[in-house]
Design a protein around this motif. Structure first.
Motif, PDB file in Angstrom:
ATOM      1  N   ASN A 257      10.041  51.083  14.175  1.00 28.34           N
ATOM      2  CA  ASN A 257       9.275  52.189  14.752  1.00 28.34           C
ATOM      3  C   ASN A 257       7.982  52.432  13.992  1.00 28.34           C
ATOM      4  N   ASN A 258       8.047  52.340  12.668  1.00 30.78           N
ATOM      5  CA  ASN A 258       6.847  52.565  11.872  1.00 30.78           C
ATOM      6  C   ASN A 258       5.850  51.415  11.997  1.00 30.78           C
ATOM      7  N   ILE A 259       6.355  50.191  12.208  1.00 29.49           N
ATOM      8  CA  ILE A 259       5.453  49.067  12.471  1.00 29.49           C
ATOM      9  C   ILE A 259       4.695  49.309  13.771  1.00 29.49           C
ATOM     10  N   ASP A 260       5.393  49.829  14.771  1.00 30.69           N
ATOM     11  CA  ASP A 260       4.740  50.126  16.040  1.00 30.69           C
ATOM     12  C   ASP A 260       3.638  51.166  15.849  1.00 30.69           C
ATOM     13  N   MET A 261       3.917  52.180  15.050  1.00 29.14           N
ATOM     14  CA  MET A 261       2.906  53.200  14.782  1.00 29.14           C
ATOM     15  C   MET A 261       1.735  52.613  14.000  1.00 29.14           C
ATOM     16  N   LEU A 262       2.047  51.753  13.032  1.00 25.33           N
ATOM     17  CA  LEU A 262       0.999  51.119  12.238  1.00 25.33           C
ATOM     18  C   LEU A 262       0.121  50.224  13.106  1.00 25.33           C
ATOM     19  N   ALA A 263       0.747  49.518  14.050  1.00 24.74           N
ATOM     20  CA  ALA A 263      -0.015  48.650  14.950  1.00 24.74           C
ATOM     21  C   ALA A 263      -1.000  49.461  15.782  1.00 24.74           C
ATOM     22  N   ARG A 264      -0.580  50.626  16.244  1.00 21.00           N
ATOM     23  CA  ARG A 264      -1.485  51.491  17.012  1.00 21.00           C
ATOM     24  C   ARG A 264      -2.703  51.886  16.170  1.00 21.00           C
ATOM     25  N   CYS A 265      -2.431  52.229  14.927  1.00 22.37           N
ATOM     26  CA  CYS A 265      -3.504  52.666  14.028  1.00 22.37           C
ATOM     27  C   CYS A 265      -4.462  51.513  13.742  1.00 22.37           C
ATOM     28  N   VAL A 266      -3.900  50.338  13.470  1.00 18.86           N
ATOM     29  CA  VAL A 266      -4.710  49.161  13.154  1.00 18.86           C
ATOM     30  C   VAL A 266      -5.607  48.794  14.326  1.00 18.86           C
ATOM     31  N   GLU A 267      -5.060  48.822  15.527  1.00 19.29           N
ATOM     32  CA  GLU A 267      -5.814  48.411  16.722  1.00 19.29           C
ATOM     33  C   GLU A 267      -7.008  49.315  16.996  1.00 19.29           C
ATOM     34  N   SER A 268      -6.887  50.559  16.579  1.00 15.82           N
ATOM     35  CA  SER A 268      -7.957  51.512  16.890  1.00 15.82           C
ATOM     36  C   SER A 268      -9.026  51.608  15.806  1.00 15.82           C
ATOM     37  N   ARG A 269      -8.766  51.031  14.633  1.00 14.28           N
ATOM     38  CA  ARG A 269      -9.677  51.261  13.506  1.00 14.28           C
ATOM     39  C   ARG A 269     -10.346  50.006  12.950  1.00 14.28           C
ATOM     40  N   LEU A 270      -9.852  48.826  13.315  1.00 10.79           N
ATOM     41  CA  LEU A 270     -10.391  47.607  12.728  1.00 10.79           C
ATOM     42  C   LEU A 270     -11.257  46.847  13.717  1.00 10.79           C
TER      43      LEU A 270
END
Length: 434
Positions: free
Chosen positions: A150-163
């Motif tokens: 679940n936390n990987i999924d949240m991290l992926a969302r964050c990464v996709e929007s900021r990098l």
């Protein structure tokens, strides 16, 4: 007293499937039955007249057995575990029952032993132990993996929007590597479960002749690639505004699932005990429930039945860390109309989203199906105008306005004459009657 014929007794001992060997006081083999020939693969001529330590794994092991006989009361031992060695050098785990033979003067003249190959029994015991371990591992490992996923999924969302694109490629590879590691852990536990179910306990060499359980995953081609598909970007926000209750006795699972659902714009309520969850349902509007199967106070089936008793139309989804329906909880719930079940935590966030979306569609369909019956029982409805500037309703100066809100399709099922549209001149009053 009934006595056995000596020839019959001799045949009985000779044909026994157990290993029966007798030795004299010097340890020389003087009797060797058919069961011994089949198990140890030595012919009678190869063993009779030889020292008994030839069939033991070592001389020290042969002495250990004789020492146990002499130390036992009456010179008898029962199910004494030792290791014999066959003609090919293969070690055979055995349980020996035997006794020392005395003459009339109570002098030791030899001994006889009845040995049984216990390798299969040991294997069954090992498989039973593996089964217990598999059940524990499934629960104790998969719950933390659920949190990690679940936390990987949240991290992926964050990464996709900021990098930027170049950085995103690198970080996506790292996230996929973590997902692949999670899949490997799942596969190892799954392998252990398969071994216990199929009754095949496989081992492989470790160090210095020692064995270890072979838990190497047996994955089908293409499985790792499918597992690597994690978060999927979507713009429709199909779960937006959906109120979901998450129930699990593991706080980390509850928290991480709640984060995933909030990222889907859901309204999330959480509980770690069934009694607390029932309290939430009685006081809050909830559109769906996600519940664990194994919990304190009551199991998933008991909780599901209580929910259905109070809120028959509320969708309930059960999830479990076990590979199979250990106590038939999900099977019994399915027979009572369970909406969905999610096996084998960690639950893929995309799959969870899909299941919740189905539950939402089902719930909406049920509401629409019941709405016409409720409206048809009401007094005749006044005409409704769909034009933005039309008067509310005529026929009564005090008639209230009726908005064309979300339930308009349901209201349209009543027998109401068409109202004026924006294409026609709007009269100051309408003569349409219901």
């Amino acid at each position: 007293m009934l006595t056995l014929d000596q020839n019959y007794l001799k045949t009985l001992i000779e044909s026994s499937p157990d290993i029966i060997i007798a030795v004299d006081r010097d340890g020389t083999v003087i009797y060797y039955n058919d069961g011994a020939r089949q198990n140890l693969r030595y012919g009678s001529a190869e063993i009779i007249g030889q020292k008994v330590d030839r069939i033991y794994s070592s001389l020290d092991e042969a002495r250990r057995v004789m020492k146990a006989m002499r130390a036992a009361e009456g010179g008898r031992i029962s199910n004494f575990e030792t290791v014999l060695r066959d003609k090919d050098g293969l070690q055979i785990a055995c349980a020996i029952s035997g006794s020392i033979i005395y003459d009339e003067a109570r002098n030791e003249v030899g001994s006889i032993g009845f040995a049984r190959d216990i390798r299969r029994m040991r294997q069954r015991e090992q498989l039973a132990t593996c089964g217990e371990i598999a059940v524990s591992l499934a629960h104790e490992i998969y719950n933390p993996l659920e949190t990690i996923t679940n936390n990987i999924d949240m991290l992926a969302r964050c990464v996709e929007s900021r990098l930027c694109d170049a950085e995103l490629v690198v970080e996506t590879e790292r996230l996929d590597s973590i997902r692949a590691g999670i899949c490997r852990v799942q596969a190892i536990v799954r392998r252990l479960d398969e071994m216990t179910r199929k009754g095949v306990y496989e081992t492989r060499d470790y160090l210095q002749g020692k064995k270890m359980a072979d838990l190497a995953p047996r994955e089908s081609p293409g499985a790792p690639a499918a597992a690597a598909n994690g978060h999927t970007v979507h713009d429709d926000w199909a779960l937006s505004g959906m109120s979901v209750l998450v129930l699990d006795d593991d706080v980390s699972v509850v928290s991480s699932l709640a984060d995933v659902l909030r990222a889907e714009r859901c309204i999330v309520h959480t509980a770690t005990r069934p009694s607390a969850a029932l309290g939430v349902l009685r006081n809050m509007k909830v559109d769906a429930v996600i519940s664990d199967v194994v919990m304190p106070e009551m199991d998933g089936y008991e909780f599901y039945m209580k929910v259905k008793e109070e809120l028959p139309n509320l969708p309930v989804i059960l999830m479990t860390a076990f590979h199979y329906d250990k106590d038939h909880i999900i099977k019994r719930s399915n027979m009572r109309g369970l909406d969905a079940a999610l096996f084998k935590k960690p639950v893929n966030p995309a799959k969870l989203r899909s299941v919740l979306l189905q539950a939402r569609h089902k719930s909406n369909a049920a509401k629409l199906a019941t709405a016409p019956a409720a409206i048809s029982d009401a007094p005749p409805a006044p005409a409704i105008s769909s034009g933005p500037s039309a008067p509310a309703v005529s026929g009564s100066p005090s008639a209230p306005a009726v908005s064309n809100g979300p339930l308009a399709p349901a209201a349209a099922t009543t027998k109401i004459a068409p109202a004026a549209t924006s294409r026609d001149p709007l009269p100051s009053t309408s003569t349409t009657r219901g």
